[in-house]
Write a protein that holds these residues in place. Sequence first.
Motif, PDB file in Angstrom:
ATOM      1  N   ASP A 399       0.785  -0.977   0.110  1.00 12.74           N
ATOM      2  CA  ASP A 399       0.093  -0.074  -0.023  1.00 12.74           C
ATOM      3  C   ASP A 399       0.830   1.277  -0.188  1.00 12.74           C
ATOM      4  OD1 ASP A 399       1.004   0.087   2.500  1.00 12.74           O
ATOM      5  OD2 ASP A 399      -1.002  -0.343   3.542  1.00 12.74           O
ATOM      6  N   SER A 400       2.207   1.313   0.189  1.00  8.82           N
ATOM      7  CA  SER A 400       2.916   2.323  -0.003  1.00  8.82           C
ATOM      8  C   SER A 400       3.063   3.208  -1.435  1.00  8.82           C
ATOM      9  CB  SER A 400       4.184   1.908   0.175  1.00  8.82           C
ATOM     10  OG  SER A 400       5.154   1.202  -0.895  1.00  8.82           O
ATOM     11  N   ILE A 401       2.375   2.444  -2.281  1.00  6.72           N
ATOM     12  CA  ILE A 401       2.123   2.889  -3.596  1.00  6.72           C
ATOM     13  C   ILE A 401       1.072   4.285  -3.633  1.00  6.72           C
ATOM     14  CG2 ILE A 401       2.721   1.103  -5.073  1.00  6.72           C
ATOM     15  CD1 ILE A 401      -0.156   0.387  -5.540  1.00  6.72           C
ATOM     16  N   TYR A 402       0.463   4.259  -2.566  1.00  2.00           N
ATOM     17  CA  TYR A 402      -0.693   5.240  -2.316  1.00  2.00           C
ATOM     18  C   TYR A 402      -0.210   6.244  -1.469  1.00  2.00           C
ATOM     19  CZ  TYR A 402      -3.406   1.376  -4.185  1.00  2.00           C
ATOM     20  OH  TYR A 402      -4.084   0.399  -4.931  1.00  2.00           O
ATOM     21  N   GLU A 403       0.885   6.757  -1.565  1.00  5.26           N
ATOM     22  CA  GLU A 403       1.601   8.029  -0.987  1.00  5.26           C
ATOM     23  C   GLU A 403       0.696   9.163  -1.201  1.00  5.26           C
ATOM     24  OE1 GLU A 403       3.862   8.128   1.233  1.00  5.26           O
ATOM     25  OE2 GLU A 403       5.131   6.530   1.178  1.00  5.26           O
ATOM     26  N   GLY A 404       0.390   9.372  -2.413  1.00  3.57           N
ATOM     27  CA  GLY A 404      -0.422  10.461  -2.764  1.00  3.57           C
ATOM     28  C   GLY A 404      -1.954  10.370  -2.978  1.00  3.57           C
ATOM     29  N   GLY A 405      -2.563   9.445  -2.291  1.00  2.00           N
ATOM     30  CA  GLY A 405      -3.982   9.050  -1.970  1.00  2.00           C
ATOM     31  C   GLY A 405      -4.164   7.993  -2.922  1.00  2.00           C
ATOM     32  N   VAL A 406      -5.510   7.396  -2.560  1.00  2.00           N
ATOM     33  CA  VAL A 406      -6.128   6.081  -3.458  1.00  2.00           C
ATOM     34  C   VAL A 406      -6.965   6.473  -4.543  1.00  2.00           C
ATOM     35  CG1 VAL A 406      -7.151   3.811  -2.911  1.00  2.00           C
ATOM     36  CG2 VAL A 406      -5.882   4.856  -1.160  1.00  2.00           C
ATOM     37  N   PRO A 407      -6.484   6.200  -5.771  1.00  5.82           N
ATOM     38  CA  PRO A 407      -7.247   6.714  -6.803  1.00  5.82           C
ATOM     39  C   PRO A 407      -8.503   5.536  -6.950  1.00  5.82           C
ATOM     40  CG  PRO A 407      -5.768   5.128  -7.443  1.00  5.82           C
ATOM     41  CD  PRO A 407      -5.284   5.387  -6.121  1.00  5.82           C
ATOM     42  N   ASN A 408      -9.668   6.235  -7.253  1.00  7.78           N
ATOM     43  CA  ASN A 408     -10.973   5.559  -7.658  1.00  7.78           C
ATOM     44  C   ASN A 408     -11.044   4.775  -8.884  1.00  7.78           C
ATOM     45  OD1 ASN A 408     -13.627   4.456  -6.994  1.00  7.78           O
ATOM     46  ND2 ASN A 408     -14.474   6.417  -7.329  1.00  7.78           N
ATOM     47  N   THR A 409     -10.147   3.965  -9.362  1.00  9.09           N
ATOM     48  CA  THR A 409     -10.114   3.519 -10.832  1.00  9.09           C
ATOM     49  C   THR A 409      -9.563   1.915 -10.540  1.00  9.09           C
ATOM     50  OG1 THR A 409      -7.848   4.091 -10.961  1.00  9.09           O
ATOM     51  CG2 THR A 409      -9.556   5.470 -11.795  1.00  9.09           C
ATOM     52  N   PRO A 410     -10.122   1.168 -11.176  1.00 11.50           N
ATOM     53  CA  PRO A 410      -9.765  -0.694 -11.287  1.00 11.50           C
ATOM     54  C   PRO A 410      -8.353  -0.591 -11.661  1.00 11.50           C
ATOM     55  CG  PRO A 410     -10.817   0.059 -13.473  1.00 11.50           C
ATOM     56  CD  PRO A 410     -11.128   1.294 -12.379  1.00 11.50           C
ATOM     57  N   THR A 411      -7.816   0.528 -12.479  1.00 11.18           N
ATOM     58  CA  THR A 411      -6.237   0.393 -12.820  1.00 11.18           C
ATOM     59  C   THR A 411      -5.714   1.307 -11.973  1.00 11.18           C
ATOM     60  OG1 THR A 411      -6.454   1.172 -14.709  1.00 11.18           O
ATOM     61  CG2 THR A 411      -6.882  -1.054 -14.688  1.00 11.18           C
ATOM     62  N   VAL A 412      -4.422   1.492 -11.770  1.00 19.08           N
ATOM     63  CA  VAL A 412      -3.425   2.449 -11.142  1.00 19.08           C
ATOM     64  C   VAL A 412      -2.270   2.863 -12.089  1.00 19.08           C
ATOM     65  CG1 VAL A 412      -3.908   2.056  -8.725  1.00 19.08           C
ATOM     66  CG2 VAL A 412      -2.357   0.819  -9.755  1.00 19.08           C
ATOM     67  N   ARG A 413      -1.897   4.063 -12.163  1.00 25.09           N
ATOM     68  CA  ARG A 413      -0.722   4.470 -12.975  1.00 25.09           C
ATOM     69  C   ARG A 413       0.469   4.606 -11.738  1.00 25.09           C
ATOM     70  NH1 ARG A 413       1.792   9.486 -14.653  1.00 25.09           N
ATOM     71  NH2 ARG A 413       2.632   9.163 -16.722  1.00 25.09           N
ATOM     72  N   LEU A 414       1.490   3.782 -11.775  1.00 26.22           N
ATOM     73  CA  LEU A 414       2.518   3.872 -11.134  1.00 26.22           C
ATOM     74  C   LEU A 414       3.783   4.480 -11.778  1.00 26.22           C
ATOM     75  CD1 LEU A 414       2.424   0.267  -9.606  1.00 26.22           C
ATOM     76  CD2 LEU A 414       1.132   2.194  -8.974  1.00 26.22           C
ATOM     77  N   LEU A 415       4.741   5.211 -11.079  1.00 28.11           N
ATOM     78  CA  LEU A 415       5.668   5.837 -11.584  1.00 28.11           C
ATOM     79  C   LEU A 415       6.958   4.917 -10.982  1.00 28.11           C
ATOM     80  CD1 LEU A 415       6.921   8.451 -13.344  1.00 28.11           C
ATOM     81  CD2 LEU A 415       7.659   9.053 -10.867  1.00 28.11           C
ATOM     82  N   GLU A 416       7.735   4.341 -11.758  1.00 25.60           N
ATOM     83  CA  GLU A 416       9.004   3.558 -11.159  1.00 25.60           C
ATOM     84  C   GLU A 416      10.212   4.124 -11.497  1.00 25.60           C
ATOM     85  OE1 GLU A 416      10.587  -0.926 -11.649  1.00 25.60           O
ATOM     86  OE2 GLU A 416       9.983   0.081 -13.422  1.00 25.60           O
ATOM     87  N   ILE A 417      10.979   4.560 -10.288  1.00 22.85           N
ATOM     88  CA  ILE A 417      12.187   5.062 -10.758  1.00 22.85           C
ATOM     89  C   ILE A 417      13.228   3.678 -10.448  1.00 22.85           C
ATOM     90  CG2 ILE A 417      13.950   6.717  -9.575  1.00 22.85           C
ATOM     91  CD1 ILE A 417      11.830   8.326  -8.931  1.00 22.85           C
ATOM     92  N   LYS A 418      13.652   3.435 -11.514  1.00 22.27           N
ATOM     93  CA  LYS A 418      14.427   1.948 -11.322  1.00 22.27           C
ATOM     94  C   LYS A 418      15.340   1.923 -10.078  1.00 22.27           C
ATOM     95  CE  LYS A 418      17.214  -1.046 -14.417  1.00 22.27           C
ATOM     96  NZ  LYS A 418      18.077  -1.161 -15.622  1.00 22.27           N
ATOM     97  N   GLY A 419      15.198   0.681  -9.578  1.00 20.40           N
ATOM     98  CA  GLY A 419      15.644   0.257  -8.332  1.00 20.40           C
ATOM     99  C   GLY A 419      15.611   1.354  -6.848  1.00 20.40           C
ATOM    100  N   TRP A 420      14.611   2.364  -7.146  1.00 18.61           N
ATOM    101  CA  TRP A 420      14.716   3.175  -6.270  1.00 18.61           C
ATOM    102  C   TRP A 420      13.301   3.248  -5.477  1.00 18.61           C
ATOM    103  CZ3 TRP A 420      18.479   4.805  -3.160  1.00 18.61           C
ATOM    104  CH2 TRP A 420      18.006   6.188  -2.313  1.00 18.61           C
ATOM    105  N   ASP A 421      12.325   3.600  -6.303  1.00 18.63           N
ATOM    106  CA  ASP A 421      11.042   3.789  -5.892  1.00 18.63           C
ATOM    107  C   ASP A 421      10.018   3.439  -6.863  1.00 18.63           C
ATOM    108  OD1 ASP A 421       9.202   4.984  -3.823  1.00 18.63           O
ATOM    109  OD2 ASP A 421       8.775   6.648  -5.290  1.00 18.63           O
ATOM    110  N   VAL A 422       8.709   2.904  -6.282  1.00 11.03           N
ATOM    111  CA  VAL A 422       7.559   2.719  -7.223  1.00 11.03           C
ATOM    112  C   VAL A 422       6.359   3.379  -6.512  1.00 11.03           C
ATOM    113  CG1 VAL A 422       6.067   1.158  -8.154  1.00 11.03           C
ATOM    114  CG2 VAL A 422       8.433   0.609  -8.130  1.00 11.03           C
TER     115      VAL A 422
END
Length: 614
Positions: A399-422
Motif C-alpha cells: 500500500d506504499s504506492i498510495y502515498e499521494g492518495g488512493v485512486p478511484n479506478t480499477p487500474t493504477v498508474r505507477l511511476l517507477e524510478i529504477k531500483g529506487w521507488d515505485v
Amino acid sequence: MFKEASRLAGKIDPDNPETIKRHREAVAKEIGEDVKMVDEELTRAARVFQLLDHSKTVALMLGDGLVPSNSGEGYLGRLVMRRAMRVAKLLKSDIRFYELVQEQVSFWGEDFPQLVKNKDYILDVVENEQIKFEELYSKVPSIASTLSKKGVSADDLIQIYDSNGIPPDMLSEELKNRGIEIQVPDNFYALVARRHQSAPIKGKEKAKLPAEVIKEVRGLQSTEKLYYQDQYQREFEGRVIKVIKGKYVVLDRTTFYPEGGGQIGDKGTLYLPEGEVKVIDTQKVGDVIVHTLDREISAQEGTSVKGVIDWESRFRTMRHHTVTHVILASAKKLLGEHVWQAGAEKTPEKGRLDITHHKMLTVDQVREIEAMSNHVINDCRDVKAIHLSRTEAETKYGDSIYEGGVPNTPTVRLLEIKGWDVEGCGGTHVRNTSEIGGVKIIKAEKIQDGVIRLEYVAGDRVSEYADKLEESLNKVADMIETTPEQLEGRMSRLIEERAKLETSLQEYRRMYIKEITEKTEPEKIGDINLYIFTPIDQEITKDVMKYFTSRKRSVALAILGNRVEIASSTDVDLQNVISELRKAGAKGGGKGTFASFSIKESGSVVDVIRKSFK
C-alpha cells in the motif's frame, strides 16, 4: 485472591465503576479478607497488566509505522503511551517505559518481524515521548493554580489533556493538595479517544472554476490526454468541443496538463483563426480538461486549434515532480518506513514535500537525504510509468504506492524510478533521473506535530538559488569591508570584538548606574521620596528604578526626552498620579506601581507629580 478475582471477573462492566466495587467486595468475601486490602492488591495487579498490555500495544503500533501526533491514530498512540507512563508513576516503579517496550520488541520480534526491522524507530519515538511526558510535571502546579480559581468540568480536563497532555489524576492530586476536590470521569480516556478516533474531515477544496462552468462541462466527451502518450510533446492540433463564457475552452485532445496531485496546471498559447490567446491555467472536471484563457474568444464548436505549452515551465515542474519521488524514497530509506507523504506541491519555482516523522530533522539528516537524492540523480536511473490492476499493484508493491492518495479506478498508474521507488502518480515526469540535473534542499521545518516540511529546488533553479546566496554573501562582505572568501574569518573576529565590547559596555553601565544611584538625592514630598533621573537607555532605566523603589515610600521618575516612566515601591499607589497626568494632557497610562507617558515638557510633568502627592 487472583484465582477468585479471575473467576468473578465476568461480572465487571468496565464502564460501570459500581461493578468493580462489587467485584472487590465479592472477592474479599470469598477469601475472608478486608475489602480495602483486596482492592489495593487487585488495583496494583491491574496496573501491572495494564503496563504490560500498553507497552506491547505501543510496540506494535509503532512497528506498523504509526507517528505520534495530535490527531487521528497518531493521537491514540500518544494517549496509550502517556497512560502507560502515568501508570508506571502510580506503581512507583523506577523502570522506564522505554525499557518495557524494548523488552516487548525482543519478546515478540520473532512473531512480528516489523518490530525488529523498525526497532530503532520504535525506541527513538518512545524515548522522545518519555522526555515530553517528564516535562509535563513542571506545568502541573501553574495549571492547577489557574484551575483553583474557577470550577473544573470534564470538558476542562479534556481540553487540558489535549493541549498540554496532562493526565487528570495528576491535576486532581495537585488540586487536592490545595484543598480542592474534583471529579474525574471514570471513562475519561474513552471520552478523549472518541474526539480523536479519526483525523478531522478536510473541507472541500475551493473549486478553481466557476460553478456554471463546471456544470456545463459535466457530460462532455472525455478529453484525449496527449501528455500521457508523450510527456515531452510541446505542441498539438485539436478542435474545439465547447467554449463557455468566452474564456473557458474544452478541446477534443490536449497536451496541457491539468492541475492535480500537487502539480500545477500548464500554461501556454492556443492559436485560432481569430488569433492567438494565452492559456493561463488548466483544470480538470471529471475526465474533461478545461483551458482557462486570458481573454474572451468567439470560436465555434469544431474550430481547429493549435496548442503550444510553456515548455520551460512544464520541464521545470517535471523536474520538481520527479525529484519529489526521489526525496520521499530517500527519507524512507534514511528515517524508516513510518515516513509517509502528508502533502506535496510541485511548481516551476520549487518543490515541497511534507513527510510524517516524530521529531524535527537534524542538519545532518537533511544533508544525508539531499546526498542520497543527488546520488540517484547522478546514477542516471530510468523513470517510467506502468499501468497495473489495483490487485496486482497492491500484491506486488504493497500500500506504499498510495502515498499521494488512493485512486478511484480499477487500474493504477505507477511511476517507477529504477531500483529506487515505485509510487502511484498521475503527473508528468522526466525520462531519466539525470534530467533532474541536481537538487538542493533549501528549507526544513516542523509545520505541525508529526509532520516535517522539506522545500527544494532542482535543475537550473539550483544555480539561481546559488546566485541569490552569492549575492547575499557579497552584500554582507561589502558591509564589513572584506571579501566572500575571507568572510568566515572576519565574522569570527567581529564576534570576538563584539563580546569584548559587550563586557566593556556592561562595566560602563554599572558605573553609570552607580553614579546615578549615589548622586541622586530624593525630593521629599510629605512621606514620599521622589527620585528624578535621566538615563541613557531602557536597560539602565529598569535597573535604576528597581534600585530606588526597593526602598519604602519611594517613587522613581525617569525622563527620556519626550517620554517619562514612573515606578513606585509596593506601598505607593500611582493611580492618582496617572489620573492627574491624563488631566494635564499627557498621553499614556499604567496601573499599580508603574506608568508610562509621552509629554511635551518634562518640567510640567514633574509639577503635576509633585502636586498629586501633596
